[in-house]
Design a protein around this motif. Structure first.
Motif, short mmCIF file in Angstrom:
data_model
loop_
_atom_site.label_atom_id
_atom_site.label_comp_id
_atom_site.label_asym_id
_atom_site.label_seq_id
_atom_site.Cartn_x
_atom_site.Cartn_y
_atom_site.Cartn_z
N THR A 129 -56.89 -41.85 -7.31
CA THR A 129 -56.77 -43.29 -7.05
C THR A 129 -57.69 -43.72 -5.91
OG1 THR A 129 -54.46 -43.13 -7.74
CG2 THR A 129 -55.13 -45.17 -6.65
N ASP A 170 -59.27 -38.38 3.83
CA ASP A 170 -58.11 -37.64 3.33
C ASP A 170 -57.69 -36.64 4.39
OD1 ASP A 170 -56.71 -37.21 0.35
OD2 ASP A 170 -56.43 -35.55 1.76
N SER A 180 -53.22 -35.14 -7.34
CA SER A 180 -54.28 -35.11 -8.36
C SER A 180 -54.73 -33.69 -8.68
CB SER A 180 -55.49 -35.94 -7.90
OG SER A 180 -55.12 -37.30 -7.78
N THR A 194 -54.47 -40.75 -15.66
CA THR A 194 -55.16 -41.42 -16.76
C THR A 194 -55.50 -42.88 -16.41
OG1 THR A 194 -53.98 -40.00 -18.31
CG2 THR A 194 -54.93 -42.01 -19.23
C1 LIG Z 1 -46.27 -32.38 -12.25
C2 LIG Z 1 -47.16 -33.54 -12.55
C3 LIG Z 1 -47.90 -33.58 -13.71
C4 LIG Z 1 -48.70 -34.68 -13.98
N1 LIG Z 1 -49.43 -34.69 -15.10
C5 LIG Z 1 -50.21 -35.74 -15.40
C6 LIG Z 1 -51.03 -35.72 -16.55
O1 LIG Z 1 -51.08 -34.73 -17.28
N2 LIG Z 1 -51.77 -36.82 -16.82
C7 LIG Z 1 -51.78 -37.92 -16.00
O2 LIG Z 1 -52.46 -38.88 -16.33
N3 LIG Z 1 -51.04 -37.95 -14.87
C8 LIG Z 1 -50.26 -36.88 -14.55
N4 LIG Z 1 -49.53 -36.88 -13.41
C9 LIG Z 1 -49.62 -38.02 -12.51
C10 LIG Z 1 -50.88 -37.94 -11.66
O3 LIG Z 1 -51.14 -36.62 -11.27
C11 LIG Z 1 -50.75 -38.80 -10.43
O4 LIG Z 1 -50.29 -40.06 -10.79
C12 LIG Z 1 -52.09 -38.96 -9.72
O5 LIG Z 1 -52.72 -37.71 -9.54
C13 LIG Z 1 -51.88 -39.62 -8.38
O6 LIG Z 1 -53.12 -39.72 -7.74
P1 LIG Z 1 -53.23 -40.40 -6.34
O7 LIG Z 1 -54.65 -40.40 -5.95
O8 LIG Z 1 -52.52 -41.71 -6.37
O9 LIG Z 1 -52.37 -39.45 -5.38
P2 LIG Z 1 -52.83 -38.07 -4.72
O10 LIG Z 1 -53.70 -37.30 -5.61
O11 LIG Z 1 -51.60 -37.41 -4.21
O12 LIG Z 1 -53.70 -38.55 -3.50
C14 LIG Z 1 -53.13 -39.03 -2.31
C15 LIG Z 1 -53.91 -38.43 -1.18
O13 LIG Z 1 -53.44 -38.99 0.05
C16 LIG Z 1 -53.65 -38.02 1.03
N5 LIG Z 1 -52.89 -38.30 2.24
C17 LIG Z 1 -51.56 -38.22 2.43
N6 LIG Z 1 -51.26 -38.50 3.70
C18 LIG Z 1 -52.43 -38.76 4.33
C19 LIG Z 1 -52.78 -39.10 5.68
N7 LIG Z 1 -51.88 -39.20 6.65
N8 LIG Z 1 -54.08 -39.29 5.97
C20 LIG Z 1 -55.05 -39.17 5.02
N9 LIG Z 1 -54.77 -38.85 3.75
C21 LIG Z 1 -53.47 -38.65 3.40
C22 LIG Z 1 -53.21 -36.72 0.34
O14 LIG Z 1 -53.78 -35.59 0.97
C23 LIG Z 1 -53.71 -36.92 -1.07
O15 LIG Z 1 -54.94 -36.27 -1.31
C24 LIG Z 1 -48.76 -35.77 -13.08
C25 LIG Z 1 -48.05 -35.70 -11.90
C26 LIG Z 1 -47.27 -34.59 -11.62
C27 LIG Z 1 -46.55 -34.50 -10.33
#
Ligand SMILES: Cc1cc2nc3c(=O)[nH]c(=O)nc-3n(C[C@H](O)[C@H](O)[C@H](O)COP(=O)(O)OP(=O)(O)OC[C@H]3O[C@@H](n4cnc5c(N)ncnc54)[C@H](O)[C@@H]3O)c2cc1C
Length: 537
Positions: free
Chosen positions: A16, A35, A44, A354
């Motif tokens: 995201t 990050d 992710s 996705t």
């Molecule tokens: C078990 C599981 C299976 C899944 N399978 C699928 C799938 O097959 N297909 C699909 O589409 N979706 C899937 N999802 C959902 C998907 O993985 C998530 O919705 C998506 O990866 C979220 O991305 P994000 O960037 O929002 O969060 P994240 O990838 O968690 O990114 C957030 C970031 O914030 C950072 N952060 C936290 N605190 C701080 C701070 N204080 N300072 C700086 N940085 C910080 C973290 O280090 C992290 O890197 C799955 C989720 C799970 C849990």
């Protein structure tokens, strides 16, 4: 005085946050992304690997289904290099209600999701290990998506448009004055120095940690429910098509073939702390039993590794639900000006991998609206670096490259076909002594031996490339082994137990790693690690 100033500060380097940075950069904004760890080290990098067709949601969550249908088509166009076009099957296993297939078809029609009902004979011919007792089968446009390729391409693309990407920079505080967020303080983990980043707008894209970041801005009540899920990677592709069980979303109902392995998942359980994700024996057993339902003999196959991730499920704190699967998989964009009277701050959370592009688009559209600037989104039509030729990743790609240089290139990781020159190139680019950073970029040590044969070689090479002394090199090796061990011990049975015993003899018996002096591995250089993923097949 601020150390850095920018238009937009993005907190979180998952899909995201990287998507937001890419979107902002394409619209001509100055962006800094931070990050706390490496890119894609949060949820992710710990997901299931599925680019949803929408099928999983067509009966239960229509808005999520529609988003998946649309985003699946867009990502196939702009991020082809990260996608393997495996296709997907939804199958009714013995004991499941075949009539659910009719609800599935009706939902698919409503969501405008491409779907075809196949005869069970056709499905079984395509996937010979599938349970021969299936009674219905539907073909959909599921695919597998490599998250590291995706996130690193987003970061690289953003950087080519002027963005600054700062992994290993945790946010330690949010700068807020007179009801306006003005940026954040971050800790540069490599140097130990605190830095101030001033920004016109700060975007909280920290997924399951979003409530923690909002709290730093003195904003309470951001309802992110951490939903833990475990997944197990099996040592080869038991199936070549994504296999979904045709039931209401449940545990262990999807097998995703990704790269050289297949991954079964997942569970969904509320968790208090997104950083505390224990894997229990009961969860492992349940996953293996569920695999057996889809692919008889699953339990006899070799399990390589288990891991857990945490879903950032957004829920109004007033809602009363105990099952995190009841929370919509659609995303939540919090306009803190409207919600809390705080300017210069947006939170984007929930959703799915996705839908990361759409989430980013909605966020940057809202930001533009608040700034009163009309800058249209370009991410639906701009290919990511390495996807310009619209060619999907194919399983044999690495092998084909390897066959060309078989005689004159040393293989370092036989399981994942990583050559010495590729490894050295990535080590130089990352400038990191953390072998886990290198693993995420190259899949080093992710095959059946789990680093048993390649990691001591890679450590020797790292020692040379980074000019480490012996203790630093041993520290890197130890850190890697400890991290790998966490994912191996809960699934130690059969062949993988034998493999672990062999690895143990190598590292404890021959190299005596526990007793050789070692220093904990360092971190990449502070400013803008090199992002070129060109060598990733
Ligand atoms: C078990 C599981 C299976 C899944 N399978 C699928 C799938 O097959 N297909 C699909 O589409 N979706 C899937 N999802 C959902 C998907 O993985 C998530 O919705 C998506 O990866 C979220 O991305 P994000 O960037 O929002 O969060 P994240 O990838 O968690 O990114 C957030 C970031 O914030 C950072 N952060 C936290 N605190 C701080 C701070 N204080 N300072 C700086 N940085 C910080 C973290 O280090 C992290 O890197 C799955 C989720 C799970 C849990």
């Amino acid at each position: 005085m601020a150390d850095l100033t920018t238009d937009v500060l993005v907190i979180g380097g998952g899909a995201t946050g990287a998507g937001v940075a890419w979107d902002c950069a394409l619209r001509g904004f100055d962006v800094i992304l931070v990050d706390r760890g490496d890119l894609a080290e949060g949820t992710s990098g710990r997901f299931h690997g599925l680019l949803h067709s929408g099928g999983r949601y067509v009966v239960k969550d229509m808005p999520a289904a529609v988003e998946c249908v649309e985003e699946n088509a867009i990502l196939r166009r702009v991020a082809a290099d990260a996608i393997e076009d495996t296709g997907g099957l939804f199958v009714t296993t013995p004991g499941d209600d075949p009539a659910f297939g009719d609800r599935f078809l009706a939902g698919a029609r409503e969501a405008k999701m491409p779907v075809e009902e196949w005869s069970t004979a056709r499905a079984l011919e395509r996937e010979r290990r599938l349970n021969p007792g299936i009674t219905r089968a539907f073909y959909v446009e599921d695919a597998s998506i490599d998250v590291w390729k995706t996130v690193w391409s987003l970061a690289r693309g953003a950087r080519e448009h002027g963005a600054t990407i700062l992994p290993y920079h945790p946010v330690t505080g949010i700068l807020r004055s007179n009801g306006t967020v003005q940026g954040a303080t971050v800790l540069d983990r490599a140097s130990g120095e605190e830095r101030t980043i001033e920004a016109r707008v700060t975007i909280n894209a920290s997924g399951a940690w979003a409530a923690q970041i909002a709290h730093m801005a003195a904003i309470e009540g951001v309802g992110v429910v951490p939903g833990k899920g475990i997944m197990i990677a099996m040592n080869h592709r038991l199936v070549n098509t994504v296999i979904n069980r045709l039931v209401m979303p449940a545990d262990g109902d999807i097998i995703v073939p990704i790269r050289t392995v297949s991954v079964i998942g997942t569970t969904d359980e509320r968790q208090e702390d997104p950083d505390d994700l224990p894997v229990t024996q009961a969860e492992v057993d349940q996953m293996l039993d569920d695999g057996e339902t889809l692919v008889p003999g699953f339990r006899q196959a070799r399990a390589l590794r288990v891991w857990a991730g945490v879903r950032p499920l957004f829920q109004d704190e007033k809602a009363d639900s105990t099952d995190s699967r009841d929370v919509s998989r659609s995303h939540a964009l919090l306009d803190h000006r409207e919600r809390d009277g705080v300017d210069g701050f947006l939170t984007i959370t929930g959703g799915k991998l996705t839908t990361f592009r759409l989430m980013a688009q909605h966020t940057v559209d809202k930001m533009c609206e608040q700034l009163g600037e009309d800058r249209p989104c370009k991410t639906a039509t701009t290919e990511l670096p390495a996807s310009e030729d619209h060619r999907f990743y194919a399983l044999g790609d690495r092998l084909a490259k390897r066959e060309v240089n078989l005689a004159d290139e040393q293989a370092i990781c036989e399981c994942e076909l990583v050559t010495r020159s590729t490894l050295e190139e990535v080590m130089r680019r990352r400038d990191s002594t953390n072998l886990d950073d290198i693993r995420r970029q190259l899949r080093l040590g992710m095959g059946p031996c789990q680093g048993g044969f390649c990691i001591y070689r890679a450590t020797g090479i790292l020692h040379g490339v980074e000019e480490l002394d012996g203790e630093q090199a041993m520290g890197s090796l130890n850190d890697f082994l400890e991290e790998r061990w966490k994912g191996v011990w809960p699934i130690l049975y059969g062949d993988q137990l034998r493999q672990a015993r062999l690895d143990d003899w190598i590292f404890q018996g021959l190299l005596d790693v526990e007793h050789v002096p070692a220093e904990t591995a360092g971190l990449p250089t502070p400013v803008d690690a090199e992002l070129e993923p060109a060598t990733l097949a």
